[in-house]
Design a protein around this motif. Structure first.
Motif, mmCIF file in Angstrom:
data_model
loop_
_atom_site.group_PDB
_atom_site.id
_atom_site.type_symbol
_atom_site.label_atom_id
_atom_site.label_comp_id
_atom_site.label_asym_id
_atom_site.label_seq_id
_atom_site.Cartn_x
_atom_site.Cartn_y
_atom_site.Cartn_z
ATOM 1 N N UNK A 1 12.454 6.721 -15.338
ATOM 2 C CA UNK A 1 12.231 7.466 -16.571
ATOM 3 C C UNK A 1 12.039 8.952 -16.312
ATOM 4 N N UNK A 2 12.079 9.727 -17.389
ATOM 5 C CA UNK A 2 11.833 11.163 -17.286
ATOM 6 C C UNK A 2 10.389 11.482 -17.647
ATOM 7 N N UNK A 3 9.562 10.453 -17.763
ATOM 8 C CA UNK A 3 8.132 10.643 -18.040
ATOM 9 C C UNK A 3 7.352 9.527 -17.365
ATOM 10 N N UNK A 4 6.044 9.559 -17.522
ATOM 11 C CA UNK A 4 5.220 8.477 -16.977
ATOM 12 C C UNK A 4 4.691 7.564 -18.089
ATOM 13 N N UNK A 5 4.861 7.997 -19.332
ATOM 14 C CA UNK A 5 4.349 7.225 -20.454
ATOM 15 C C UNK A 5 5.191 5.981 -20.751
ATOM 16 N N UNK A 6 6.520 6.134 -20.682
ATOM 17 C CA UNK A 6 7.396 5.006 -21.006
ATOM 18 C C UNK A 6 7.235 3.843 -20.035
ATOM 19 N N UNK A 7 7.243 4.070 -18.713
ATOM 20 C CA UNK A 7 7.007 2.959 -17.792
ATOM 21 C C UNK A 7 5.652 2.286 -18.031
ATOM 22 N N UNK A 8 4.613 3.095 -18.275
ATOM 23 C CA UNK A 8 3.282 2.525 -18.528
ATOM 24 C C UNK A 8 3.292 1.672 -19.794
ATOM 25 N N UNK B 1 8.280 8.699 -13.656
ATOM 26 C CA UNK B 1 7.900 7.442 -13.010
ATOM 27 C C UNK B 1 9.032 6.416 -13.030
ATOM 28 N N UNK B 2 9.049 5.590 -12.017
ATOM 29 C CA UNK B 2 9.965 4.455 -11.949
ATOM 30 C C UNK B 2 9.148 3.190 -12.166
ATOM 31 N N UNK B 3 9.786 2.162 -12.685
ATOM 32 C CA UNK B 3 9.100 0.894 -12.875
ATOM 33 C C UNK B 3 10.103 -0.243 -12.709
ATOM 34 N N UNK B 4 9.647 -1.320 -12.095
ATOM 35 C CA UNK B 4 10.461 -2.531 -11.980
ATOM 36 C C UNK B 4 10.299 -3.308 -13.280
ATOM 37 N N UNK B 5 11.415 -3.641 -13.888
ATOM 38 C CA UNK B 5 11.390 -4.405 -15.133
ATOM 39 C C UNK B 5 11.396 -5.900 -14.827
ATOM 40 N N UNK B 6 11.044 -6.684 -15.813
ATOM 41 C CA UNK B 6 10.903 -8.122 -15.592
ATOM 42 C C UNK B 6 12.160 -8.765 -15.014
ATOM 43 N N UNK C 1 5.900 0.095 -21.094
ATOM 44 C CA UNK C 1 6.662 -1.136 -20.850
ATOM 45 C C UNK C 1 5.838 -2.163 -20.091
ATOM 46 N N UNK C 2 5.037 -1.688 -19.146
ATOM 47 C CA UNK C 2 4.147 -2.612 -18.415
ATOM 48 C C UNK C 2 3.108 -3.189 -19.367
ATOM 49 N N UNK C 3 2.519 -2.334 -20.184
ATOM 50 C CA UNK C 3 1.493 -2.768 -21.135
ATOM 51 C C UNK C 3 2.036 -3.784 -22.127
ATOM 52 N N UNK C 4 3.295 -3.602 -22.512
ATOM 53 C CA UNK C 4 3.909 -4.492 -23.499
ATOM 54 C C UNK C 4 4.543 -5.735 -22.878
ATOM 55 N N UNK C 5 4.430 -5.857 -21.549
ATOM 56 C CA UNK C 5 4.918 -7.057 -20.884
ATOM 57 C C UNK C 5 6.374 -7.034 -20.470
ATOM 58 N N UNK C 6 7.015 -5.862 -20.529
ATOM 59 C CA UNK C 6 8.419 -5.761 -20.149
ATOM 60 C C UNK C 6 8.607 -5.216 -18.744
ATOM 61 N N UNK C 7 7.533 -4.695 -18.156
ATOM 62 C CA UNK C 7 7.579 -4.159 -16.803
ATOM 63 C C UNK C 7 6.607 -4.891 -15.911
ATOM 64 N N UNK C 8 6.863 -4.876 -14.623
ATOM 65 C CA UNK C 8 6.022 -5.581 -13.651
ATOM 66 C C UNK C 8 4.764 -4.765 -13.359
ATOM 67 N N UNK C 9 3.627 -5.343 -13.590
ATOM 68 C CA UNK C 9 2.348 -4.670 -13.362
ATOM 69 C C UNK C 9 2.226 -4.215 -11.910
ATOM 70 N N UNK C 10 1.792 -2.978 -11.726
ATOM 71 C CA UNK C 10 1.584 -2.443 -10.386
ATOM 72 C C UNK C 10 2.839 -1.925 -9.708
#
Length: 252
Positions: free
Chosen positions: A78-85, A216-221, A87-96
């Motif tokens: 992402x181009x921000x840190x809010x979107x990955x956070x 931020x980067x995030x691993x999605x489900x 997605x994790x909060x909403x259950x679409x991204x892997x926590x941690x």
């Protein structure tokens, strides 16, 4: 009696097949500002691991909507840190799994020399018809641009001149094509190894005018537990990737 050469050839074929079977692909949604460095990182990633990164570039806001609608992305840069956070909060991204891979910089740019001064006074003079800005609802760099205009007290007076783009990539295209004389884009889009890629003139916007662009980067489900995904995350944190990221003017 079997020929030892035939046995050796067969072993080589089987070994090669085994290696190919281990190689995999990872689907990555990449913020448009990170296009050039990610293309280079993906090439080095494939050389180092055998895995391939299938890249799709666009605005972070659109990627969020697509992921929520079931898009098959495995990793989001992402181009921000809010979107990955979120997605994790909403259950679409892997926590941690989220981490900051780059900190971006905003610039005001024109492909023509002498148009943009090094203090951004061209904005106050307002002797231009169109100013390209990425949609602040979709693109964090667009939001940073609007924060800058507000900080300068120019948001209202320049509003009629603003041409909204869907992404930071399109914002640059508007300027490059002449649809806008100047525009706010990412420093990485015009900078490589300390030099301007396409020439022109620019103002590196002081960071005090906008919120830090922590990407931020995030691993999605859909990528959880996948070998290629794990390998890509590790590679993004490697010295090789760091050198490429820094070469485009990002901070780490």
């Amino acid at each position: 009696m079997k020929s030892p050469f035939r046995s050796l050839a067969l072993f080589a074929v089987l070994a090669g097949t085994s290696l190919l079977a281990k190689a995999d692909e990872v689907s990555v949604a990449v913020a448009a500002n990170f296009t050039a460095p990610m293309q280079k990182i993906a090439a080095e990633f494939e050389k180092a691991t055998g895995h391939k990164a299938q890249l799709v570039f666009g605005s972070t806001g659109k990627f969020y909507a697509q992921i929520k609608s079931g898009a098959p992305f495995q990793v989001l840069l992402a181009a921000d840190d809010e979107t990955p956070a979120k997605l994790v909060k909403e259950g679409d991204g892997v926590a941690g799994s989220s981490f900051t891979y780059a900190i971006g910089k905003l610039v005001l740019w024109s492909p023509k020399a002498g148009v943009v001064d090094d203090k951004g006074d061209v904005l106050k003079a307002a002797k231009f018809e169109h100013l390209s800005v990425a949609n602040p609802k979709l693109a964090p760099y667009g939001l940073a641009a609007m924060e800058t205009l507000k900080a300068l007290g120019l948001a209202d007076s320049l509003q009629p001149k603003i041409v909204l783009a869907e992404s930071i990539g399109q914002a640059q295209q508007f300027v490059s094509s002449g649809s806008a004389e100047l525009g706010f884009i990412a420093y990485s889009q015009i900078h490589k190894d300390g030099k301007l890629i396409d020439g022109g003139s620019y103002w590196l916007v002081p960071s005090k005018y906008y919120s830090q662009i922590r990407q931020d980067a995030v691993v999605l489900n859909k990528g959880k537990g996948q070998a290629a995904v794990t390998a890509l995350v590790a590679f993004l944190k490697s010295p090789t990737a760091a050198a490429i990221i820094k070469s485009y003017g990002y901070e780490l």
